[in-house]
Enzyme design. Structure first.
Site, short mmCIF file in Angstrom:
data_model
loop_
_atom_site.label_atom_id
_atom_site.label_comp_id
_atom_site.label_asym_id
_atom_site.label_seq_id
_atom_site.Cartn_x
_atom_site.Cartn_y
_atom_site.Cartn_z
N TYR A 74 -2.07 -1.39 10.18
CA TYR A 74 -2.16 -1.52 8.72
C TYR A 74 -0.88 -1.00 8.04
CZ TYR A 74 -4.00 -1.10 3.96
OH TYR A 74 -4.19 -1.20 2.60
N SER A 89 0.86 -1.20 0.00
CA SER A 89 0.00 0.00 0.00
C SER A 89 0.89 1.24 0.00
CB SER A 89 -0.86 0.01 1.25
OG SER A 89 -1.51 1.26 1.40
N1 LIG Z 1 -8.62 0.27 -1.21
C1 LIG Z 1 -7.50 0.94 -1.00
O1 LIG Z 1 -7.50 2.19 -0.91
C2 LIG Z 1 -6.19 0.21 -0.88
C3 LIG Z 1 -5.02 0.98 -0.88
C4 LIG Z 1 -3.81 0.34 -0.76
C5 LIG Z 1 -3.74 -1.04 -0.65
N2 LIG Z 1 -4.87 -1.76 -0.66
C6 LIG Z 1 -4.74 -3.22 -0.53
O2 LIG Z 1 -5.34 -3.86 -1.62
C7 LIG Z 1 -5.74 -5.18 -1.23
C8 LIG Z 1 -7.18 -5.39 -1.63
O3 LIG Z 1 -7.98 -4.50 -0.89
P1 LIG Z 1 -9.36 -3.89 -1.41
O4 LIG Z 1 -9.27 -2.43 -1.24
O5 LIG Z 1 -9.69 -4.46 -2.72
O6 LIG Z 1 -10.32 -4.42 -0.26
P2 LIG Z 1 -11.66 -5.28 -0.28
O7 LIG Z 1 -12.12 -5.31 1.13
O8 LIG Z 1 -12.57 -4.77 -1.33
O9 LIG Z 1 -11.17 -6.73 -0.73
C9 LIG Z 1 -10.36 -7.53 0.09
C10 LIG Z 1 -10.74 -8.99 -0.17
O10 LIG Z 1 -9.86 -9.80 0.61
C11 LIG Z 1 -10.65 -10.81 1.22
N3 LIG Z 1 -10.02 -11.26 2.46
C12 LIG Z 1 -9.89 -10.57 3.62
N4 LIG Z 1 -9.27 -11.32 4.54
C13 LIG Z 1 -8.99 -12.50 3.94
C14 LIG Z 1 -8.35 -13.68 4.37
N5 LIG Z 1 -7.90 -13.82 5.62
N6 LIG Z 1 -8.23 -14.70 3.49
C15 LIG Z 1 -8.71 -14.59 2.22
N7 LIG Z 1 -9.33 -13.50 1.76
C16 LIG Z 1 -9.46 -12.47 2.62
C17 LIG Z 1 -12.00 -10.15 1.50
O11 LIG Z 1 -13.03 -11.12 1.69
C18 LIG Z 1 -12.18 -9.32 0.25
O12 LIG Z 1 -12.83 -10.04 -0.76
C19 LIG Z 1 -5.51 -5.26 0.28
O13 LIG Z 1 -4.29 -5.91 0.53
C20 LIG Z 1 -5.42 -3.81 0.69
O14 LIG Z 1 -4.69 -3.62 1.86
C21 LIG Z 1 -6.10 -1.18 -0.78
#
Ligand SMILES: NC(=O)c1ccc[n+]([C@@H]2O[C@H](COP(=O)([O-])OP(=O)(O)OC[C@H]3O[C@@H](n4cnc5c(N)ncnc54)[C@H](O)[C@@H]3O)[C@@H](O)[C@H]2O)c1
Length: 278
Positions: free
Chosen positions: A158, A145
């Site tokens: 986080y 991230s």
């Molecule tokens: N949305 C943002 O602004 C952002 C920014 C930087 C990084 N990220 C990273 O991107 C990645 C995806 O996040 P997102 O924003 O799409 O979130 P999201 O919540 O839309 O999707 C995350 C998915 O991961 C699954 N998940 C959670 N815990 C799990 C586990 N223990 N085992 C298997 N699956 C699991 C959830 O069920 C969900 O489907 C994450 O690693 C997040 O930290 C997101």
């Protein structure tokens, strides 16, 4: 080494049921890749499966907790049992937690580190040996991230977890230098996904529903679609870059940290106040 084409390649994605993982599954499927999708949320994988197969490629769903070592070992064994080795591995599953450090319990630290760090570690540990042994260009994308580059107030666990993913990925990149497997650290900025639906065990008791609503509105207006990250991940799997800075504020923050930690801190506090993190 980055892959030369995605047609008929196998792409394994964790956390594929929502947000960035879901968008990535569709983006890679559009290029002709077959998708192996893992998530805790089996129900949400079903509609994704329909979307992926409508693009003319294969879809294999797995209900897996990435934090669970045994489950990840079994997942890898099941995927590779019939000789299918990932050409691209996307360790994407992650969770958030919002709250000031001193207002928060310690249990969430263990949970966030278990999913966000150990989930990525498990993915690499159980899939990469097979990827090396199979030979040919193969690529790993570990989703960290922007918060791993410039930590954000109210996101202590986080931010720490994402700095861990960044560091781990750098070590892996060096250790795999003589293999055909390359590694990209993915650092998304502000992406409009359900990850900011902070409530229950994902937020400190001092975080009000109003603050969460303010934050969600901020992500809606200032953030971008997860499709932007997914398209950039497709490009990274083909060019093999070390670091992918994608989405609003990812590049700006990264370069500002190099220029001045003091300025970065001031800018991060301002953005945290504007968005609702503070
Ligand atoms: N949305 C943002 O602004 C952002 C920014 C930087 C990084 N990220 C990273 O991107 C990645 C995806 O996040 P997102 O924003 O799409 O979130 P999201 O919540 O839309 O999707 C995350 C998915 O991961 C699954 N998940 C959670 N815990 C799990 C586990 N223990 N085992 C298997 N699956 C699991 C959830 O069920 C969900 O489907 C994450 O690693 C997040 O930290 C997101």
């Amino acid at each position: 080494m980055p892959v030369k084409t995605l047609r008929d390649k196998i792409v394994v994605i964790t956390g594929a049921a929502s947000g960035i993982g879901r968008a990535a599954a569709l983006a890679f499927a559009k290029r002709g890749a077959h998708i192996v999708a893992a998530d805790l949320n089996a129900g949400a994988l079903e509609p994704l499966g329909r979307g992926v197969t409508a693009l003319g490629v294969r879809f294999r769903p797995f209900t897996v907790d990435v934090a669970d070592e045994k489950a990840m070992k079994e997942f890898s064994a099941a995927v590779t049992a019939d000789g299918a080795v990932p050409d691209v591995l996307i360790n994407n599953a992650g969770i958030g937690y919002m709250g000031a450090f001193l207002d928060s319990d310690l249990a969430h630290w263990r949970r966030v580190l278990a999913v966000n760090v150990m989930g990525v570690v498990h993915g690499c540990y159980f899939f990469v040996p097979g990827m090396i042994a199979a030979g040919g260009p193969r690529h790993v994308l570990n989703v960290a991230s922007a918060a791993g580059n410039f930590p954000v107030p109210s996101l202590a666990a986080y931010s720490t977890s994402k700095a861990g993913v960044k560091s781990f990925s750098e070590v892996l990149r060096m250790e795999l230098r003589d293999t055909e497997v390359s590694v990209t650290t993915v650092c998304p900025g502000i992406i409009d996904t359900p990850i900011v639906s902070f409530s229950g065990t994902n937020a400190a008791p001092t975080v009000s529903a109003e603050r969460v609503a303010k934050l969600q509105a901020y992500y809606k207006t200032k953030g971008c679609s997860p499709d932007v990250v997914a398209e950039d991940m497709v490009r990274a799997s083909l060019d093999g870059r070390d670091m992918l800075l994608t989405g609003p504020s990812a590049k700006f923050g990264y370069y500002l940290t190099r220029l001045s930690p003091r300025l970065t801190r001031a800018a991060t506090i301002r953005i945290a106040q504007e968005s609702g993190y503070l």
